[in-house]
Scaffold this active site. Sequence first.
Site, PDB file in Angstrom:
ATOM      1  N   GLY A  91       0.876  -1.173   0.000  1.00  0.00           N
ATOM      2  CA  GLY A  91       0.000   0.000   0.000  1.00  0.00           C
ATOM      3  C   GLY A  91       0.908   1.216   0.000  1.00  0.00           C
ATOM      4  N   GLU A  92       0.525   2.253   0.712  1.00  0.00           N
ATOM      5  CA  GLU A  92       1.387   3.434   0.837  1.00  0.00           C
ATOM      6  C   GLU A  92       2.014   3.429   2.231  1.00  0.00           C
ATOM      7  OE1 GLU A  92       2.068   4.773  -2.557  1.00  0.00           O
ATOM      8  OE2 GLU A  92       2.879   5.806  -0.805  1.00  0.00           O
ATOM      9  N   SER A  93       3.305   3.240   2.278  1.00  0.00           N
ATOM     10  CA  SER A  93       3.947   3.098   3.582  1.00  0.00           C
ATOM     11  C   SER A  93       3.847   4.368   4.423  1.00  0.00           C
ATOM     12  CB  SER A  93       5.404   2.668   3.421  1.00  0.00           C
ATOM     13  OG  SER A  93       6.111   3.601   2.653  1.00  0.00           O
ATOM     14  N   CYS A 130       6.153  -5.447   0.777  1.00  0.00           N
ATOM     15  CA  CYS A 130       6.251  -4.204   0.007  1.00  0.00           C
ATOM     16  C   CYS A 130       6.244  -2.980   0.940  1.00  0.00           C
ATOM     17  CB  CYS A 130       5.164  -4.173  -1.058  1.00  0.00           C
ATOM     18  SG  CYS A 130       5.582  -3.065  -2.403  1.00  0.00           S
ATOM     19  N   ARG A 148      13.007   2.875  -1.116  1.00  0.00           N
ATOM     20  CA  ARG A 148      11.654   2.808  -1.688  1.00  0.00           C
ATOM     21  C   ARG A 148      11.713   2.929  -3.207  1.00  0.00           C
ATOM     22  NH1 ARG A 148       7.637   6.793   1.343  1.00  0.00           N
ATOM     23  NH2 ARG A 148       6.206   5.902  -0.162  1.00  0.00           N
ATOM     24  N   ILE A 183       5.301  -4.337  -7.389  1.00  0.00           N
ATOM     25  CA  ILE A 183       4.514  -3.139  -7.706  1.00  0.00           C
ATOM     26  C   ILE A 183       5.138  -1.957  -6.969  1.00  0.00           C
ATOM     27  CG2 ILE A 183       2.229  -2.062  -7.606  1.00  0.00           C
ATOM     28  CD1 ILE A 183       1.063  -4.937  -7.396  1.00  0.00           C
ATOM     29  N   ARG A 184       5.784  -1.103  -7.725  1.00  0.00           N
ATOM     30  CA  ARG A 184       6.484   0.037  -7.101  1.00  0.00           C
ATOM     31  C   ARG A 184       7.272  -0.456  -5.865  1.00  0.00           C
ATOM     32  NH1 ARG A 184       5.225   5.069  -4.869  1.00  0.00           N
ATOM     33  NH2 ARG A 184       3.148   4.510  -4.190  1.00  0.00           N
ATOM     34  N   HIS A 211       4.717  -9.098  -3.726  1.00  0.00           N
ATOM     35  CA  HIS A 211       3.332  -9.288  -3.257  1.00  0.00           C
ATOM     36  C   HIS A 211       2.884 -10.749  -3.323  1.00  0.00           C
ATOM     37  CE1 HIS A 211       1.919  -5.067  -2.924  1.00  0.00           C
ATOM     38  NE2 HIS A 211       2.964  -4.867  -3.702  1.00  0.00           N
ATOM     39  N   GLU A 260       0.549 -12.119  -1.798  1.00  0.00           N
ATOM     40  CA  GLU A 260      -0.916 -12.230  -1.690  1.00  0.00           C
ATOM     41  C   GLU A 260      -1.576 -12.125  -3.060  1.00  0.00           C
ATOM     42  OE1 GLU A 260       0.815  -9.602  -1.212  1.00  0.00           O
ATOM     43  OE2 GLU A 260      -0.297  -7.791  -1.722  1.00  0.00           O
TER      44      GLU A 260
HETATM   45  N1  GLN Z   1       6.412   2.204  -2.898  1.00  0.00           N
HETATM   46  C1  GLN Z   1       5.375   2.024  -1.942  1.00  0.00           C
HETATM   47  C2  GLN Z   1       5.792   2.594  -0.610  1.00  0.00           C
HETATM   48  O1  GLN Z   1       6.959   2.658  -0.309  1.00  0.00           O
HETATM   49  C3  GLN Z   1       5.067   0.562  -1.746  1.00  0.00           C
HETATM   50  C4  GLN Z   1       4.332   0.010  -2.920  1.00  0.00           C
HETATM   51  C5  GLN Z   1       3.534  -1.203  -2.601  1.00  0.00           C
HETATM   52  O2  GLN Z   1       3.334  -1.547  -1.437  1.00  0.00           O
HETATM   53  N2  GLN Z   1       3.025  -1.829  -3.617  1.00  0.00           N
HETATM   54  O3  GLN Z   1       4.938   2.958   0.139  1.00  0.00           O
END
Ligand code: GLN
Length: 193
Positions: free
Chosen positions: A53-55, A82, A108, A134-135, A173, A175
């Site tokens: 998600g968004e850390s 992630c 990140r 994912i990112r 990920h 999940e």
């Molecule tokens: N880049 C995001 C972060 O650092 C993490 C991306 C993700 O959890 N898919 O928050």
Amino acid sequence: MIKIGILNLQGAVSEHYDITKKAARNMGVDIVVEPVRYAEDVQTCDGIIISGGESTVIGKLIFERGIDKVIKENNIAVFGTCAGMVLLGKKTDFDQPLIGLMDISVKRNTYGRQKDSFESPIEIFNQEYQGVFIRAPALEGYDKSKEDIKVLSVLDDEIIAIQQGHNIAISFHPELTHDTLIHEYFINEVLNQ
Ligand code: GLN
């Protein structure tokens, strides 16, 4: 009976819930799996999973709700994926609240932006596994003097999975696959602690 909480603040929570239940079924163990949102719910868990998600957002809510304190005081095992990996670290390249349970520093967005997301076969626990990135973050480094740290997986020279004690951080990920391998590993760690 052990209880695994899926931290339900933001991000891929229901997918983790489903695959944790499936992992427990595959293992033939009876465990409680529950989404958790507040410190008092987290306190009743033996292990928790922090999703992607968004850390920054997840970290802010963790601190506002005192969840970091409860995890530390009760020595609760954490599996971070992630954004969860970022939050487990002691250091990152952004100014943001971190739980800091692991002696790792995290970079990140190692693999670029959302559009640079990719899937790749990786190797973990001597098995091939489909990594969904994912990112995704990766490790900048870790404290090599700590004997309880184990690198679990490397992809193109980047550390993408690492364990310290009963805490596990991975940059991809699990999940979002059907493979319960890594969730089963975490459940085992919680069962055996
Ligand atoms: N880049 C995001 C972060 O650092 C993490 C991306 C993700 O959890 N898919 O928050």
